[in-house]
Structure formats: structure tokens, C-alpha cells
Design an enzyme around this catalytic site. Structure first.
Site, PDB file in Angstrom:
ATOM      1  N   ARG A 233       0.831  -1.195   0.000  1.00 20.85           N
ATOM      2  CA  ARG A 233       0.000   0.000   0.000  1.00 20.85           C
ATOM      3  C   ARG A 233       0.874   1.256   0.000  1.00 20.85           C
ATOM      4  O   ARG A 233       2.052   1.220   0.365  1.00 20.85           O
ATOM      5  CB  ARG A 233      -0.933   0.006   1.206  1.00 20.85           C
ATOM      6  N   THR A 234       0.266   2.366  -0.396  1.00 20.49           N
ATOM      7  CA  THR A 234       0.967   3.639  -0.411  1.00 20.49           C
ATOM      8  C   THR A 234       1.035   4.176   1.013  1.00 20.49           C
ATOM      9  O   THR A 234       0.062   4.696   1.551  1.00 20.49           O
ATOM     10  CB  THR A 234       0.240   4.652  -1.320  1.00 20.49           C
ATOM     11  N   GLN A 235       2.188   4.013   1.661  1.00 16.95           N
ATOM     12  CA  GLN A 235       2.332   4.495   3.020  1.00 16.95           C
ATOM     13  C   GLN A 235       2.653   5.982   3.054  1.00 16.95           C
ATOM     14  O   GLN A 235       2.399   6.657   4.048  1.00 16.95           O
ATOM     15  CB  GLN A 235       3.427   3.699   3.735  1.00 16.95           C
TER      16      GLN A 235
END
Length: 279
Positions: free
Chosen positions: A56-58
Site C-alpha cells: 500500500r501507499t504508506q
């Protein structure tokens, strides 16, 4: 004869013992193999789960800045520049952030570019599924905007947000629609909307100068004024923009172009003059 039978019996007993030994060895090796496979499977699953956790895009990497949308006499106008910033570096200067959605809608996005591409995939699937009904109807901008609010809020609740602020506008059956949705699902509809720094630097201009009966030329001029102000004051803005128009007749996205600017204002020459602690 008795000797022959005794030898035959001993041979059968010996064969039986060898068969039992082979079965035991095979069973033992099978158990060892199963245990090895189990350990390997656990390690593989652990590796896959650790990779999945980091998918996921952290934190956003390549981002676009403000998008501005307004209603005008015949439809919706939307403007965005084409910069893609890698941190504080404007790494890309040809990123298109205005896209058509179905027959009646236009979307603009600021924030993480890869997440915007993911949203476009969702919208492609939505429009494809809608077209498969072949019932003579099609999704309008209000329906698409409602869908986006559910997507953004759903991802926010999973602590896996799509790092974008979106503007969705369109015209269907003569009704103009313009709405916005943030990365956590906050959404509203208005006559003019903006994302990013546009909320702070462009909306005040729009509140002063926007009118419901704006012509196309007046709307473009107003958007250019807002984009010029953002270019002067937003470090992530670039002087290369597109303006999109959507009406009942269809959608048009302009070719990229630049604005005329003036950088010789006194405040630009020495912006820290008189400031405490400045050189």
C-alpha cells in the site's frame, strides 16, 4: 521335499521382512518430506505476507498539486497544471491529471499519481459494467461522484487511503454538477471547488469574481488568473497547464500551454527584506 518347502518358506519370510522394512522407510521419508514442505510453506507464506503488507501507499512519492473547477453558463470548466513532484523536486512536467469518465463526467486529481491511476482503473471497470447493461442509460456525474466518495471512505477505514483529492464535474440532461472528495471521504458539491493550495489561494478569487452566467471566455480567463496566482506562490506548480470543458455536447481537453507571467514585482526581488533575522 521337506527341505524344499523349508527353503521356500524361509524365502517368503525374508521377502516379507524386506517389504515391511521398505514400507517403514518410505513412511518415515514421507513424514520427513511433509515436515520439510510444511516449514517451506510457512516461510513462503511469511514472505508473501510481509511483501503484501508493504504494497500500500504508506507515503505519497510522485504528486500533483492543485486542481480548480468551476461552473459556467454552458457546463463545467476545470484546470490543472502538468507537474509531477518527487518530494520537493518537480521531476515530471507532462503529467495529465484531467480525464474523461464515461459520457457525462470529467475528473481531476491532485496527490499521488499512482493512486490516481488506480482510481482510473476503478472508474473504467465501473463504466464498463454500466455499459454491459445496454439499457440506454448511463452513469451521470452525481452517480460517479457518489461512487468515489464510497471508494475513498472505504479505503480510509482500512487505513489504506488513496492519497488523492478529487474533483468530479459533468453535465447530464441539462443539469450541471460539480463536487469534490478528499482522501478520507469528505465530500461536497459547490459552484466552484479546488484542491491543495487552490483551496487557500484560488477560492478567495473565485468567491469574489465567479458568476453563474460566466461565458466560456470569461471562465477560462478566471481560471488562468487562479492558476497564475498558484504559479507565483506554490513551489510545486509549473507553467504548463490544461483546461478541460464539458457540456451537453461533449468534452474537450486543451493542449498544454503556458501563461504569461511577470516576475519583477518588488516583493519578488528581495522577499526577506525587513524580515527579522534576514540577510
Amino acid at each position: 521335499m521337506n527341505t524344499f518347502l523349508a527353503e521356500e518358506l524361509n524365502l517368503q519370510i525374508s521377502s516379507t521382512k524386506q517389504l515391511r522394512s521398505t514400507i517403514v522407510n518410505l513412511s518415515h521419508s514421507h513424514r520427513v518430506l511433509s515436515f520439510a514442505e510444511m516449514v517451506s510453506s510457512q516461510n513462503e507464506n511469511s514472505l508473501l505476507s510481509s511483501e503484501g503488507d508493504s504494497q500500500r501507499t504508506q507515503y505519497p512519492y510522485v504528486t500533483g498539486t492543485s486542481v480548480i473547477g468551476i461552473k459556467y453558463k454552458d457546463g463545467i470548466l476545470m484546470a490543472a497544471d502538468m507537474g509531477g513532484s518527487y518530494g520537493s523536486t518537480i521531476r515530471y512536467k507532462s503529467v495529465e491529471r484531467l480525464k474523461q469518465v464515461g459520457k457525462h463526467s470529467l475528473i481531476g486529481a491532485s496527490g499521488e499519481i499512482s493512486d490516481f491511476q488506480e482510481i482510473l482503473k476503478y472508474l473504467d471497470e465501473l463504466i464498463l459494467h454500466d455499459n454491459m447493461w445496454d439499457d440506454g442509460n448511463s452513469l451521470g456525474p452525481k452517480e460517479v461522484h457518489n461512487y468515489l466518495t464510497r471508494v475513498m471512505y472505504n479505503r480510509r477505514n482500512k487505513f489504506d487511503p488513496l492519497w488523492n483529492s478529487l474533483i468530479l464535474g459533468g453535465v447530464k440532461n441539462g443539469k450541471k454538477y460539480l463536487g469534490s472528495v478528499s482522501m478520507i471521504g469528505v465530500h461536497f458539491e459547490d459552484d466552484h471547488v479546488a484542491t491543495g493550495f487552490g483551496n487557500h489561494l484560488a477560492r478567495p478569487i473565485l468567491r469574489e469574481e465567479w458568476r453563474e452566467d460566466l461565458t466560456f471566455e470569461e471562465g477560462v480567463k478566471l481560471l488562468e488568473k487562479c492558476m497564475r496566482n498558484l504559479l507565483y506562490r506554490d513551489r510545486s506548480a509549473v507553467n504548463k497547464l490544461q483546461i478541460a470543458k464539458i457540456t451537453e455536447e461533449g468534452l474537450t481537453i486543451s493542449q498544454p500551454y503556458s501563461l504569461k507571467t511577470f516576475w519583477n514585482f518588488a516583493a519578488f526581488q528581495n522577499p526577506t527584506v525587513g524580515a527579522e533575522g534576514s540577510w
